[in-house]
Design a protein around this motif. Structure first.
Motif, PDB file in Angstrom:
ATOM      1  N   THR A  18     -61.550  16.779   4.232  1.00 60.74           N
ATOM      2  CA  THR A  18     -61.576  16.544   5.674  1.00 60.74           C
ATOM      3  C   THR A  18     -60.215  16.782   6.324  1.00 60.74           C
ATOM      4  O   THR A  18     -60.126  17.296   7.435  1.00 60.74           O
ATOM      5  N   HIS A  19     -59.147  16.402   5.640  1.00 60.27           N
ATOM      6  CA  HIS A  19     -57.791  16.457   6.219  1.00 60.27           C
ATOM      7  C   HIS A  19     -56.897  17.490   5.534  1.00 60.27           C
ATOM      8  O   HIS A  19     -55.675  17.323   5.475  1.00 60.27           O
ATOM      9  N   PHE A  20     -57.491  18.567   5.039  1.00 58.34           N
ATOM     10  CA  PHE A  20     -56.730  19.555   4.282  1.00 58.34           C
ATOM     11  C   PHE A  20     -55.547  20.118   5.079  1.00 58.34           C
ATOM     12  O   PHE A  20     -54.428  20.218   4.565  1.00 58.34           O
ATOM     13  N   SER A  21     -55.759  20.457   6.345  1.00 60.65           N
ATOM     14  CA  SER A  21     -54.662  20.990   7.169  1.00 60.65           C
ATOM     15  C   SER A  21     -53.537  19.974   7.314  1.00 60.65           C
ATOM     16  O   SER A  21     -52.349  20.324   7.237  1.00 60.65           O
ATOM     17  N   LYS A  22     -53.894  18.718   7.491  1.00 59.10           N
ATOM     18  CA  LYS A  22     -52.903  17.645   7.623  1.00 59.10           C
ATOM     19  C   LYS A  22     -52.101  17.512   6.320  1.00 59.10           C
ATOM     20  O   LYS A  22     -50.883  17.324   6.330  1.00 59.10           O
ATOM     21  N   ALA A  43     -54.821  15.351  -9.248  1.00 61.85           N
ATOM     22  CA  ALA A  43     -53.984  16.494  -8.856  1.00 61.85           C
ATOM     23  C   ALA A  43     -52.842  16.024  -7.969  1.00 61.85           C
ATOM     24  O   ALA A  43     -52.944  15.008  -7.285  1.00 61.85           O
ATOM     25  N   LYS A  44     -51.755  16.792  -8.015  1.00 55.96           N
ATOM     26  CA  LYS A  44     -50.618  16.537  -7.132  1.00 55.96           C
ATOM     27  C   LYS A  44     -50.338  17.822  -6.372  1.00 55.96           C
ATOM     28  O   LYS A  44     -50.207  18.887  -6.969  1.00 55.96           O
ATOM     29  N   VAL A  45     -50.263  17.716  -5.055  1.00 58.38           N
ATOM     30  CA  VAL A  45     -49.920  18.862  -4.218  1.00 58.38           C
ATOM     31  C   VAL A  45     -48.450  18.703  -3.856  1.00 58.38           C
ATOM     32  O   VAL A  45     -48.057  17.689  -3.279  1.00 58.38           O
ATOM     33  N   VAL A  46     -47.648  19.702  -4.251  1.00 56.43           N
ATOM     34  CA  VAL A  46     -46.199  19.625  -4.044  1.00 56.43           C
ATOM     35  C   VAL A  46     -45.716  20.873  -3.313  1.00 56.43           C
ATOM     36  O   VAL A  46     -46.347  21.924  -3.382  1.00 56.43           O
ATOM     37  N   PRO A  47     -44.594  20.767  -2.617  1.00 57.60           N
ATOM     38  CA  PRO A  47     -44.045  21.950  -1.950  1.00 57.60           C
ATOM     39  C   PRO A  47     -43.610  22.997  -2.968  1.00 57.60           C
ATOM     40  O   PRO A  47     -43.159  22.659  -4.061  1.00 57.60           O
ATOM     41  N   LEU A  48     -43.750  24.249  -2.616  1.00 55.02           N
ATOM     42  CA  LEU A  48     -43.256  25.331  -3.459  1.00 55.02           C
ATOM     43  C   LEU A  48     -41.740  25.378  -3.381  1.00 55.02           C
ATOM     44  O   LEU A  48     -41.144  24.965  -2.392  1.00 55.02           O
TER      45      LEU A  48
END
Length: 93
Positions: A18-22, A43-48
């Motif tokens: 629901t909040h993928f863009s955010k 999972a962890k979403v991290v900056p490149l």
């Protein structure tokens, strides 16, 4: 004094959809985000890492020099590493 590091925000799978863009906006500012399924982090979403700026082949021309004797090994160097190919040509055959 270093600012206290914020713990990663956690989203369940439905919230993440629901909040993928955010989530992407938060990651783009350096934050880390954890995605969980049934309450367990999966999972962890991290900056490149920062981008490497490359121009083209030869972009360092004139800025780097290589010594004329670059490929020549000092006397005894190869033998120190167990390579006997450094013997003068015509040695015992």
């Amino acid at each position: 004094m270093e600012a206290a590091r914020q713990s990663p925000r956690q989203y369940n799978v439905h919230e993440a959809k629901t909040h993928f863009s955010k989530i992407l906006e938060a990651v783009a500012t350096g934050q880390e985000v954890i995605i969980s399924k049934s309450g367990e982090p999966v999972a962890k979403v991290v900056p490149l890492a920062g981008k490497v700026l490359r121009t083209d082949y030869g972009s360092l021309k004139g800025r780097i020099t290589v010594a004329d004797d670059f490929d020549e090994l000092p006397d005894g160097f190869a033998e120190a590493f167990g390579d006997e190919a450094d013997e003068p040509s015509g040695a015992a055959e």
